[in-house]
Design an enzyme around this catalytic site. Structure first.
Site, PDB file in Angstrom:
ATOM      1  CB  SER A  52      -0.888  -0.018   1.253  1.00  0.00           C
ATOM      2  OG  SER A  52      -1.339   1.287   1.544  1.00  0.00           O
ATOM      3  N   GLY A  53       0.515   2.170  -0.923  1.00  0.00           N
ATOM      4  CA  GLY A  53       1.215   3.458  -0.957  1.00  0.00           C
ATOM      5  C   GLY A  53       0.933   4.263   0.297  1.00  0.00           C
ATOM      6  CG  LEU A  54      -2.644   5.335   3.590  1.00  0.00           C
ATOM      7  CD1 LEU A  54      -2.382   6.829   3.745  1.00  0.00           C
ATOM      8  CD2 LEU A  54      -4.133   5.044   3.791  1.00  0.00           C
ATOM      9  CG  ASP A  64      -0.877   7.896  -0.294  1.00  0.00           C
ATOM     10  OD1 ASP A  64       0.062   7.595  -1.051  1.00  0.00           O
ATOM     11  OD2 ASP A  64      -1.984   7.342  -0.321  1.00  0.00           O
ATOM     12  CG  ASP A  91      -0.844   1.960  -4.098  1.00  0.00           C
ATOM     13  OD1 ASP A  91      -0.916   2.455  -5.235  1.00  0.00           O
ATOM     14  OD2 ASP A  91      -1.317   2.494  -3.066  1.00  0.00           O
ATOM     15  CG  ASP A  93       1.345   6.158  -5.409  1.00  0.00           C
ATOM     16  OD1 ASP A  93       0.391   5.526  -4.912  1.00  0.00           O
ATOM     17  OD2 ASP A  93       2.256   6.652  -4.727  1.00  0.00           O
ATOM     18  CD  GLU A 120      -3.404   6.229  -7.667  1.00  0.00           C
ATOM     19  OE1 GLU A 120      -3.341   5.195  -6.968  1.00  0.00           O
ATOM     20  OE2 GLU A 120      -3.612   7.355  -7.201  1.00  0.00           O
ATOM     21  CE  LYS A 126      -1.716   8.959  -4.199  1.00  0.00           C
ATOM     22  NZ  LYS A 126      -1.870   7.488  -4.152  1.00  0.00           N
ATOM     23  CG  ASN A 128      -5.383   8.203   0.301  1.00  0.00           C
ATOM     24  OD1 ASN A 128      -6.599   8.208   0.472  1.00  0.00           O
ATOM     25  ND2 ASN A 128      -4.656   7.108   0.383  1.00  0.00           N
ATOM     26  CB  SER A 129      -8.561   7.702  -3.676  1.00  0.00           C
ATOM     27  OG  SER A 129      -7.628   7.265  -4.621  1.00  0.00           O
ATOM     28  NE  ARG A 165      -6.420   3.628  -6.895  1.00  0.00           N
ATOM     29  CZ  ARG A 165      -5.914   3.775  -5.682  1.00  0.00           C
ATOM     30  NH1 ARG A 165      -4.987   2.916  -5.235  1.00  0.00           N
ATOM     31  NH2 ARG A 165      -6.299   4.760  -4.908  1.00  0.00           N
ATOM     32  CG  HIS A 196     -10.359   3.191  -5.044  1.00  0.00           C
ATOM     33  ND1 HIS A 196     -10.843   2.390  -4.042  1.00  0.00           N
ATOM     34  CD2 HIS A 196      -9.435   3.993  -4.438  1.00  0.00           C
ATOM     35  CE1 HIS A 196     -10.254   2.689  -2.902  1.00  0.00           C
ATOM     36  NE2 HIS A 196      -9.389   3.657  -3.105  1.00  0.00           N
TER      37      HIS A 196
END
Ligand code: SPV
Ligand code: MG
Length: 574
Positions: A52-54, A64, A91, A93, A120, A126, A128-129, A165, A196
């Site tokens: 996970s990037g986060l 992130d 991940d 990104d 993504e 980026k 975080n979403s 993604r 997502h």
């Protein structure tokens, strides 16, 4: 196919990830963010890891937002891949740049054993979403397709997976755009689509899945719609569910609670039983494997690393000075006898020292040693004490009387011996008639310096048991000084002989020479290293007095020098 099937486990990581993506089963990936969490994910039974990037940025303490460089992320992944043999889906990104950065990323990930990457369709750097997702600009669809193609063209392992993604739902661009992009990415070569959503219900994900109609594997991250029963995803034909950030969150809550508690209470007592013990950390680090490897690769030419010191006796003839302490705690030239011994061991790299105490064991200074106690010391002998430390005899081990002083070369030469069993015999002392001296040694040859380098073996040591008349009739070749070095498999064989002796009715009365003799009778060869003085045992008040002179002689720049040996009564020459 499941994780326990041999074919699955023996397949490469990338093949396993690909298999998960294309399988008809609903599969699960768990987030990890460093080596330790990667190990924990594997032990929990998961088949793959979400890098996970986060979580990775969080464990670095940064945002992130691509604040950690991609090479820092890849270095971190290397620890994760080393700690766990699971496939890792990174991940990635946005791919950290344009098509060219994706190409290099894919090659570097393959080199480090990473099974796949998810990229993504947002813009670098980026965010975080879940942070103001609607405000986030999406990548141009065609440009993103170019990245996917570039990535697929640069992989050398056909099983390396690229997951595309789709962030259209996050950014508020609607279902049609999400489906349009997903189809374009599929055509560009993506091995799976990650769709997502930040809604608390699964509605848009389920709608997407319906419209997608099984055109390729679908991956979801139900962080926000977590209350959806997993069965719903299964029925919707989802390929893989990612539990994306739950270990970093769990670790965060635990660390916050523990840090707060220790800060407030200024003590560890409230937390100790509620957190992993250090042994659990050692286990997760595979510390045992290190110890085994040490035995395998460091043993030859290396000194014993452990010692068992027999220190249970009060000391005959020393009653006047041992009311409140055992013999080994008698002060010699300013420090206890035992400390001289321990210091000598440590100087040779023998650091794992177990002392078997008995009489006034409470008075033994335990700094730097492990103490075990022969509770029956008053009625038992040396072997009963040794038996108390039998579990310490696991590798190269020195067994020593506790009342010895010696020049350092004696120990150095002994521990460097490759023989399974070796002992030090002092050839300067052969007067077997002298009743106050024990442990006379008969060997395969006398100490002839002309034979330097020839192997000499022990034949017998006098003990409480009588020597055979054939041996006793001969003049002994010297005196065993009380040091036995056991190497490698010798330990196991010594334990076997100890077991036989323990079965004997007179075991309680047996001494160390009885063990040496039993080893010889069992066919073991015990190598002799002759010395000529340069050591001292402390068996009576006279020895005690002389030991101080000897010890001073070992002290750097001491004014005193060794005095010459004065005969057998003191038990040792200098
Ligand atoms: C991550 O784990 O970093 C993800 C998933 O990208 S999420 O944070 O849910 O966007
Ligand atoms: Mg991420």
């Amino acid at each position: 196919m499941n994780a326990r099937e041999p074919a699955f486990v023996s397949a490469s990581r990338s093949a396993r990830l690909r298999q998960m993506l294309v399988s008809n089963e609903l599969e699960f990936m768990m987030e990890a963010h460093n080596g330790l969490s990667a190990r924990i994910v594997r032990e929990a039974g998961f088949k793959a890891i979400w890098g996970s990037g986060l979580a990775i940025s969080a464990q670095f303490g940064v945002r992130d937002n691509n604040e950690a460089s991609w090479t820092q992320v890849v270095d971190n992944l290397e620890f994760m891949a080393d700690a766990s043999d699971l496939p890792i889906l990174l991940d990635g990104d946005t791919g950290y740049g344009n098509f060219n950065n994706v190409r290099r990323l894919v090659r570097k990930l393959e080199q480090r054993g990473i099974a796949g990457v998810c990229i993504e369709d947002k813009q670098f750097p980026k965010t975080n979403s879940f942070i103001n997702g609607e405000a986030q600009p999406l990548a141009d669809m065609d440009e993103f397709c170019g990245k996917i193609k570039a990535g697929k063209d640069s992989q050398s392992d056909e099983n390396f997976s690229i997951v595309a993604r789709v962030e259209a739902l996050i950014a508020g661009w609607g279902m049609d755009e999400a489906l349009r992009r997903a189809e374009a990415y599929r055509r560009a070569g993506a091995d799976a689509i990650l769709i997502h959503s930040k809604l608390s219900r699964p509605d848009e994900i389920l709608e997407f899945a319906r419209e997608w109609a099984g055109r390729g594997p679908l991956v979801i991250v139900p962080t926000k719609y977590y209350s959806t029963p997993t069965e719903v995803f299964r029925e919707a034909g989802i390929s893989t569910v990612i539990w994306a950030n739950h270990l970093i969150r769990a670790a965060t809550s635990a660390m916050q609670a523990v840090a707060q508690e220790i800060h407030t209470s200024q003590t560890l007592v409230n937390v100790e039983d509620r957190i992993a013990g250090v042994n659990e950390i050692f286990r997760l680090q595979d510390a045992d494997e290190y110890s085994e490897a040490e035995d395998r690769y460091l043993s030859s030419g290396r000194a014993a690393s452990a010692a068992v010191v027999l220190a249970a006796s009060r000391g005959k003839g020393l009653e006047a000075v041992t009311q409140d302490r055992p013999k080994v705690m008698l002060p010699i030239a300013g420090k206890p006898l035992l400390r001289w011994l321990v210091d000598a061991f440590k100087k040779q790299g023998v650091n794992d020292i177990t002392v078997v105490g008995g009489y006034r064991a409470d008075a033994i200074d335990t700094a730097g040693i492990k103490l075990v106690v022969n509770e029956k010391h008053a009625e038992t002998g040396e072997l009963a004490s040794l038996a108390c430390a039998l579990d310490k005899l696991a590798g190269d081990t020195l067994i020593s009387y506790g009342d010895l002083l010696f020049r350092s070369y004696i120990l150095r030469d002994l521990v460097e011996s490759e023989a399974a069993f070796s002992v030090v015999v002092d050839s300067s002392l052969t007067d077997a008639e002298n009743a106050s001296v024990r442990d006379f040694a008969w060997c395969s040859a006398a100490d002839d310096r002309g034979l330097f380098g020839n192997k000499v073996h022990l034949r017998h040591v006098s003990s409480g048991q009588r020597a055979s008349s054939e041996i006793a009739a001969q003049t002994p070749h010297g005196r065993w000084v009380g040091l036995l070095n056991v190497r490698g498999e010798g330990c196991e064989r010594l334990r076997a002989v100890m077991q036989q002796l323990q079965a004997r009715a007179d075991f309680a009365s047996l001494d160390m020479p009885a063990l040496l003799n039993a080893l010889i009778e069992a066919g073991e060869s015990i190598e002799v290293q002759y010395v000529h003085g340069h050591w001292r045992g402390v068996n009576d008040l006279e020895d005690f007095r002389r030991a101080g002179d000897f010890a001073h002689g070992q002290t750097p720049l001491a004014a005193s020098v060794d005095t010459p040996a004065t005969g057998a009564a003191n038990g040792a020459a200098q």
